[in-house]
Motif scaffolding. Structure first.
Motif, PDB file in Angstrom:
ATOM      1  N   MET A 147     -10.694  -1.020  -7.457  1.00 22.94           N
ATOM      2  CA  MET A 147      -9.605  -1.652  -8.414  1.00 22.94           C
ATOM      3  C   MET A 147      -8.309  -1.415  -7.214  1.00 22.94           C
ATOM      4  O   MET A 147      -8.184   0.182  -6.699  1.00 22.94           O
ATOM      5  CB  MET A 147      -9.486  -0.690  -9.921  1.00 22.94           C
ATOM      6  CG  MET A 147      -7.600  -1.561 -10.388  1.00 22.94           C
ATOM      7  SD  MET A 147      -7.418  -0.476 -11.918  1.00 22.94           S
ATOM      8  CE  MET A 147      -8.831  -0.758 -13.167  1.00 22.94           C
ATOM      9  N   TYR A 148      -7.183  -2.042  -6.977  1.00 29.83           N
ATOM     10  CA  TYR A 148      -6.667  -2.501  -5.968  1.00 29.83           C
ATOM     11  C   TYR A 148      -5.049  -2.183  -7.028  1.00 29.83           C
ATOM     12  O   TYR A 148      -5.012  -2.719  -6.717  1.00 29.83           O
ATOM     13  CB  TYR A 148      -6.847  -3.052  -5.481  1.00 29.83           C
ATOM     14  CG  TYR A 148      -6.345  -3.231  -3.766  1.00 29.83           C
ATOM     15  CD1 TYR A 148      -6.099  -2.747  -2.818  1.00 29.83           C
ATOM     16  CD2 TYR A 148      -5.346  -4.705  -3.518  1.00 29.83           C
ATOM     17  CE1 TYR A 148      -5.242  -2.276  -1.272  1.00 29.83           C
ATOM     18  CE2 TYR A 148      -4.320  -4.518  -2.439  1.00 29.83           C
ATOM     19  CZ  TYR A 148      -4.220  -3.654  -1.264  1.00 29.83           C
ATOM     20  OH  TYR A 148      -3.261  -3.508  -0.360  1.00 29.83           O
ATOM     21  N   ASP A 149      -4.254  -1.446  -5.998  1.00 32.01           N
ATOM     22  CA  ASP A 149      -3.162  -0.959  -6.540  1.00 32.01           C
ATOM     23  C   ASP A 149      -2.099  -2.186  -5.188  1.00 32.01           C
ATOM     24  O   ASP A 149      -2.645  -1.820  -4.196  1.00 32.01           O
ATOM     25  CB  ASP A 149      -2.660  -0.145  -6.313  1.00 32.01           C
ATOM     26  CG  ASP A 149      -1.157   0.261  -6.774  1.00 32.01           C
ATOM     27  OD1 ASP A 149      -0.444  -0.827  -6.418  1.00 32.01           O
ATOM     28  OD2 ASP A 149      -0.789   1.732  -6.585  1.00 32.01           O
ATOM     29  N   HIS A 150      -2.126  -3.368  -5.003  1.00 26.35           N
ATOM     30  CA  HIS A 150      -1.044  -3.853  -3.965  1.00 26.35           C
ATOM     31  C   HIS A 150       0.291  -3.586  -4.080  1.00 26.35           C
ATOM     32  O   HIS A 150       0.662  -3.705  -2.960  1.00 26.35           O
ATOM     33  CB  HIS A 150      -1.356  -5.375  -5.180  1.00 26.35           C
ATOM     34  CG  HIS A 150      -0.309  -5.821  -5.723  1.00 26.35           C
ATOM     35  ND1 HIS A 150       0.412  -6.162  -6.138  1.00 26.35           N
ATOM     36  CD2 HIS A 150      -1.152  -6.528  -6.800  1.00 26.35           C
ATOM     37  CE1 HIS A 150       0.685  -6.362  -7.214  1.00 26.35           C
ATOM     38  NE2 HIS A 150      -0.124  -6.499  -8.332  1.00 26.35           N
ATOM     39  N   GLU A 151       0.615  -3.001  -5.096  1.00 24.10           N
ATOM     40  CA  GLU A 151       1.990  -2.443  -5.095  1.00 24.10           C
ATOM     41  C   GLU A 151       2.116  -1.251  -3.435  1.00 24.10           C
ATOM     42  O   GLU A 151       2.783  -1.251  -3.044  1.00 24.10           O
ATOM     43  CB  GLU A 151       2.681  -2.261  -6.244  1.00 24.10           C
ATOM     44  CG  GLU A 151       2.996  -3.178  -6.725  1.00 24.10           C
ATOM     45  CD  GLU A 151       4.046  -4.225  -6.516  1.00 24.10           C
ATOM     46  OE1 GLU A 151       4.793  -3.702  -5.848  1.00 24.10           O
ATOM     47  OE2 GLU A 151       4.506  -5.332  -7.265  1.00 24.10           O
ATOM     48  N   GLY A 152       1.438  -0.525  -4.208  1.00 24.32           N
ATOM     49  CA  GLY A 152       0.793   0.863  -3.946  1.00 24.32           C
ATOM     50  C   GLY A 152       0.437   0.496  -2.439  1.00 24.32           C
ATOM     51  O   GLY A 152       0.208   1.808  -1.544  1.00 24.32           O
ATOM     52  N   ASN A 153      -0.683  -0.191  -2.463  1.00 24.09           N
ATOM     53  CA  ASN A 153      -1.996  -0.410  -1.472  1.00 24.09           C
ATOM     54  C   ASN A 153      -2.706   0.732  -1.509  1.00 24.09           C
ATOM     55  O   ASN A 153      -2.864   1.479   0.001  1.00 24.09           O
ATOM     56  CB  ASN A 153      -1.180  -0.488   0.252  1.00 24.09           C
ATOM     57  CG  ASN A 153      -1.995  -1.038   1.772  1.00 24.09           C
ATOM     58  OD1 ASN A 153      -3.228  -1.663   1.590  1.00 24.09           O
ATOM     59  ND2 ASN A 153      -2.045  -0.234   2.442  1.00 24.09           N
ATOM     60  N   ARG A 154      -3.353   1.023  -2.115  1.00 19.91           N
ATOM     61  CA  ARG A 154      -4.309   2.122  -2.601  1.00 19.91           C
ATOM     62  C   ARG A 154      -5.887   1.774  -3.796  1.00 19.91           C
ATOM     63  O   ARG A 154      -4.921   0.222  -4.316  1.00 19.91           O
ATOM     64  CB  ARG A 154      -3.713   3.567  -2.801  1.00 19.91           C
ATOM     65  CG  ARG A 154      -3.399   3.174  -4.211  1.00 19.91           C
ATOM     66  CD  ARG A 154      -2.124   4.080  -4.476  1.00 19.91           C
ATOM     67  NE  ARG A 154      -1.136   4.301  -5.890  1.00 19.91           N
ATOM     68  CZ  ARG A 154      -1.574   4.914  -6.868  1.00 19.91           C
ATOM     69  NH1 ARG A 154      -2.755   5.509  -6.542  1.00 19.91           N
ATOM     70  NH2 ARG A 154      -1.276   4.434  -8.123  1.00 19.91           N
ATOM     71  N   VAL A 155      -6.212   1.893  -3.127  1.00 15.86           N
ATOM     72  CA  VAL A 155      -7.466   1.717  -3.983  1.00 15.86           C
ATOM     73  C   VAL A 155      -7.443   2.800  -4.696  1.00 15.86           C
ATOM     74  O   VAL A 155      -7.254   4.344  -4.616  1.00 15.86           O
ATOM     75  CB  VAL A 155      -9.314   1.894  -3.290  1.00 15.86           C
ATOM     76  CG1 VAL A 155     -10.746   1.979  -4.436  1.00 15.86           C
ATOM     77  CG2 VAL A 155      -9.455   0.363  -2.494  1.00 15.86           C
ATOM     78  N   ILE A 156      -7.358   2.631  -6.143  1.00 16.82           N
ATOM     79  CA  ILE A 156      -7.707   3.551  -7.517  1.00 16.82           C
ATOM     80  C   ILE A 156      -8.355   3.451  -7.948  1.00 16.82           C
ATOM     81  O   ILE A 156      -9.011   4.394  -9.736  1.00 16.82           O
ATOM     82  CB  ILE A 156      -5.931   3.195  -8.122  1.00 16.82           C
ATOM     83  CG1 ILE A 156      -6.553   1.761  -8.582  1.00 16.82           C
ATOM     84  CG2 ILE A 156      -4.823   3.275  -7.809  1.00 16.82           C
ATOM     85  CD1 ILE A 156      -5.285   1.569  -9.383  1.00 16.82           C
ATOM     86  N   ARG A 157      -9.630   2.711  -7.754  1.00 17.65           N
ATOM     87  CA  ARG A 157     -11.058   2.777  -8.406  1.00 17.65           C
ATOM     88  C   ARG A 157     -12.308   2.345  -7.577  1.00 17.65           C
ATOM     89  O   ARG A 157     -11.848   1.331  -7.398  1.00 17.65           O
ATOM     90  CB  ARG A 157     -10.998   2.091 -10.161  1.00 17.65           C
ATOM     91  CG  ARG A 157     -12.171   2.456 -10.662  1.00 17.65           C
ATOM     92  CD  ARG A 157     -12.363   2.297 -12.305  1.00 17.65           C
ATOM     93  NE  ARG A 157     -11.572   2.887 -13.215  1.00 17.65           N
ATOM     94  CZ  ARG A 157     -11.554   2.698 -14.315  1.00 17.65           C
ATOM     95  NH1 ARG A 157     -11.255   1.413 -14.562  1.00 17.65           N
ATOM     96  NH2 ARG A 157     -10.311   2.844 -14.608  1.00 17.65           N
TER      97      ARG A 157
END
Length: 538
Positions: A236-246
Motif C-alpha cells: 500500500m503506497y502513500d503517493h502524497e508522502g511517497n512512502r510504503v505504509i503496508r
C-alpha cells in the motif's frame, strides 16, 4: 470392412461434433463479428465518452492495413522498415456505424501506458525508441467531427517509460508507475514540488531475471492510497508522502506481471465504500519466458485479498482453465469477465500456444468453488497484444492479437485485425423485458450530490434497481489501467408518470471515484441498461 470402418469414423466424428456444438450452444453468451478489418491490430484500446473507441498499435510495425489520408505520412529515418510511413497505426471506431477513421501518431507507442483525464482527454505516455519520454493526448470528439493525436512538445516524461502503468488520482492528476529499468513514479501534470521522478524502491526489490515487475497492477483504494502489485508481492503506497505504509503477504503461485501474464481487478466499491477487494488471476510458470518455452502450461490460480483489512491475507481458488494473457473486465453488474489469452507459454512474440477460447465469468458474491462459470467459446485466438473493453451497451469489445514482431498473416496464430463483441448472458433475448432504459439523468453530478434517475422497464420492477458508475480504462497487456466500478447508494424505485424514479447519491469523493466521465448503468435483476455518460466533478 474398410468401407465400414470409414463410415463408422465419419459417424463418430459427426456425433462428437454434434455433442460439442450442443454443449457450446448451451453455454451463456454470444459472439458477433463487428468489423472484419480494423486496419490495425490494437495493442492499446480505450472507449471515449462520445461512444467511439481509440485503437492504437506500435508505429514501427511496418505496413498496417489502413492508409493515412492522402498526403499524410510519418517520416522517420530511424525506422528499420519504413522511412516514409503512410500507414495508420491508430484508428478510431464509431460504435454507431462501425466505421473506422485513421489517426496520425508520430512516435513509437510500443508497450506504452494511458489514462483519461478529468475532462475526458486520453493522455498516453511513453513507449520505445523515440516514444520513450513522449506524452501524447487525444481529445475525443463527436464521430462526425475531426480529432487526432497531439504530441506534446513543451513537456516530456522525467524518466523514459516502457511497460509502465497509469492511474488517475483523487485530485485528477495521473501517476505513472514503473517501466522497464525505471523503478520510479512521476505525475502528469507534474505536481508542485514533485516535478521529476521519485524512486519507488519496491519496484527494484521485486525485479528479477524475467522482469516480472513490468506493467505493475495499480489500484486506487478508497482510502486514497495505492495498491501496487509487482511480481508476486504488493504494497500500500502513500503517493502524497511517497512512502510504503503496508507490505502485503506474497501471493503464492509465482509471478503474475509481465511477462508472466496474469491479470487483476478491484471489485466494485459499494456500501460505505471503505472496503476494497483485489483479485489477481492466472499467469505463466516461472522460467517460461527465460527458456522461451511455448508449451509450458499456464496456471489457473486466483488470489483474492481485502486490501483495506488490518490483517489481510490471500484467499486462493482455481479457474476452470490455466490462462495467460487473459483480460479481466468489470461488468456493470459487478461480475468480472475473464477473456482472451492462452493456456501455455508466456507473454512475448511467438511465445504462447493453445489459445484459451472459453471466457469465464467470475461471480464475486458466490462462495469459493462456485464463483466461476464457463461461457460460450469464441473461434478467434486472441493471444499476445489483444484487448477487451466494456462498451456502453453492455457488450465487451474484443480487439487485437499480434504475437509477431511485425504483421504476419500466414502463421498458426496470425496478426488479427477483426473486431468482435461478446455479449454476456444478461443481454440474451429472454431478459429483454427486465432490461431498464434510462429516460432521464443529469449530465453532470458533484461529489455527494443527491440526484434522480428515471428509468422505464417493460415488466414491473421487483427489488432494487442499482445505479452503477463504470469508468473507461486504458486496456493493454492483460490489464485495464484505471478500471473501476462504483455501486452508488440508491433508494427503492417508485412509479412516476409511467416511469420509475430512483433517488441516488453521487460518490462521496475522488478516492472512491476520481474526477472524470463515467458510463452510468441502471441494473435491474442483473440486467444493465445502455449506459449514459455522466461527468463527475468536484
Amino acid at each position: 470392412m474398410a468401407k465400414y470402418a470409414s463410415s463408422s469414423r465419419w459417424l463418430l466424428q459427426s456425433l462428437i461434433f454434434t455433442i460439442l456444438w450442443t454443449v457450446r450452444a448451451q453455454l451463456p453468451g454470444t459472439w458477433e463479428l463487428l468489423v472484419p478489418n480494423a486496419g490495425v491490430a490494437s495493442m492499446h484500446t480505450a472507449v471515449t465518452r462520445f461512444n467511439t473507441v481509440v485503437l492504437l498499435d506500435r508505429t514501427n510495425i511496418g505496413p498496417s492495413r489502413k492508409m493515412l489520408p492522402k498526403g499524410h505520412c510519418r517520416i522517420d529515418s530511424n525506422d528499420v522498415v519504413l522511412k516514409k510511413d503512410c500507414f495508420a497505426h491508430s484508428v478510431v471506431l464509431d460504435l454507431q456505424t462501425n466505421q473506422i477513421r485513421p489517426l496520425m501518431i508520430l512516435t513509437d507507442t510500443w508497450c506504452s501506458s494511458g489514462q483519461f483525464l478529468p475532462d475526458g482527454t486520453l493522455v498516453q505516455t511513453g513507449g520505445d525508441l523515440d516514444g520513450f519520454k513522449k506524452i501524447r493526448k487525444f481529445e475525443p470528439c463527436e464521430p462526425g467531427e475531426f480529432c487526432d493525436w497531439v504530441e506534446l512538445k513543451d513537456v516530456e516524461l522525467a524518466n523514459g517509460r516502457w511497460y509502465a502503468t497509469n492511474q488517475i488520482l483523487p485530485d485528477g492528476t495521473v501517476i505513472i508507475v514503473g517501466g522497464r529499468g525505471t523503478n520510479t513514479v512521476e505525475y502528469y501534470p507534474p505536481r508542485k514540488n514533485k516535478n521529476g521522478a521519485i524512486e519507488l524502491k519496491f519496484l527494484a526489490d521485486v525485479e528479477d531475471n524475467q522482469m516480472d515487475n513490468l506493467y505493475p497492477y495499480v489500484h486506487l483504494l478508497p482510502n486514497g492510497h495505492l495498491f501496487i502489485f509487482a511480481n508476486n508481492k504488493a504494497v500500500m503506497y502513500d503517493h502524497e508522502g511517497n512512502r510504503v505504509i503496508r507490505d502485503y503477504p506474497a501471493l503464492s503461485g509465482g509471478p503474475r506481471n509481465y511477462p508472466s501474464a496474469g491479470s487483476s481487478v478491484m471489485l466494485a466499491l459499494e456500501g460505505d465504500f471503505s472496503t476494497a477487494v483485489i483479485v489477481i488471476c492466472g499467469g505463466a510458470q516461472y522460467g517460461a519466458f527465460i527458456e522461451r518455452s511455448t508449451d509450458t502450461p499456464a496456471h489457473g490460480s486466483c488470489g483474492r485479498i481485502v486490501a483495506t483489512d488490518p490483517k489481510p491475507g490471500w484467499e486462493m481458488e482455481d479457474m476452470p482453465y490455466g490462462r495467460i494473457m487473459g483480460d479481466m473486465v468489470m461488468l456493470p453488474t459487478g461480475d468480472t469477465l475473464i477473456i482472451n489469452g492462452a493456456q501455455a507459454g508466456t507473454q512475448g512474440f511467438e511465445m504462447a500456444s493453445n489459445p484459451c477460447l472459453y471466457p469465464v465469468l467470475y461471480r464475486p458474491d458466490q462462495p469459493v468453488g462456485l464463483r466461476f462459470m464457463t461461457l460460450n467459446p469464441g473461434t478467434v485466438p486472441r493471444m499476445y497484444h489483444s484487448t477487451a473493453n466494456l462498451l456502453p451497451d453492455g457488450r465487451v469489445l474484443i480487439a487485437g492479437s499480434n504475437p509477431h514482431y511485425f504483421y504476419k498473416f500466414g502463421a498458426e496464430f496470425p496478426t488479427e485485425l477483426r473486431l468482435e463483441t461478446f455479449s454476456p448472458e444478461y443481454l440474451s433475448p429472454d431478459r429483454a423485458n427486465v432490461r431498464p432504459v434510462i429516460e432521464g439523468i443529469p449530465e453532470t453530478v458533484r461529489y455527494g450530490e443527491a440526484f434522480d434517475v428515471f428509468v422505464s422497464v417493460s415488466l414491473p420492477v421487483v427489488g432494487i434497481i442499482e445505479v452503477n458508475f463504470g469508468n473507461a480504462p486504458f486496456a493493454t497487456h492483460s490489464f485495464s489501467q484505471g478500471q473501476r466500478l462504483v455501486k452508488i447508494n440508491v433508494t427503492p424505485s417508485v412509479p412516476d408518470s409511467g416511469r420509475y424514479r430512483i433517488k441516488c447519491t453521487a460518490p462521496p469523493n475522488g478516492a472512491v471515484a476520481p474526477l472524470g466521465y463515467y458510463m452510468v448503468f441502471a441494473v435491474n435483476q442483473g440486467v444493465p441498461s445502455v449506459a449514459r455518460w455522466v461527468h463527475l466533478v468536484a
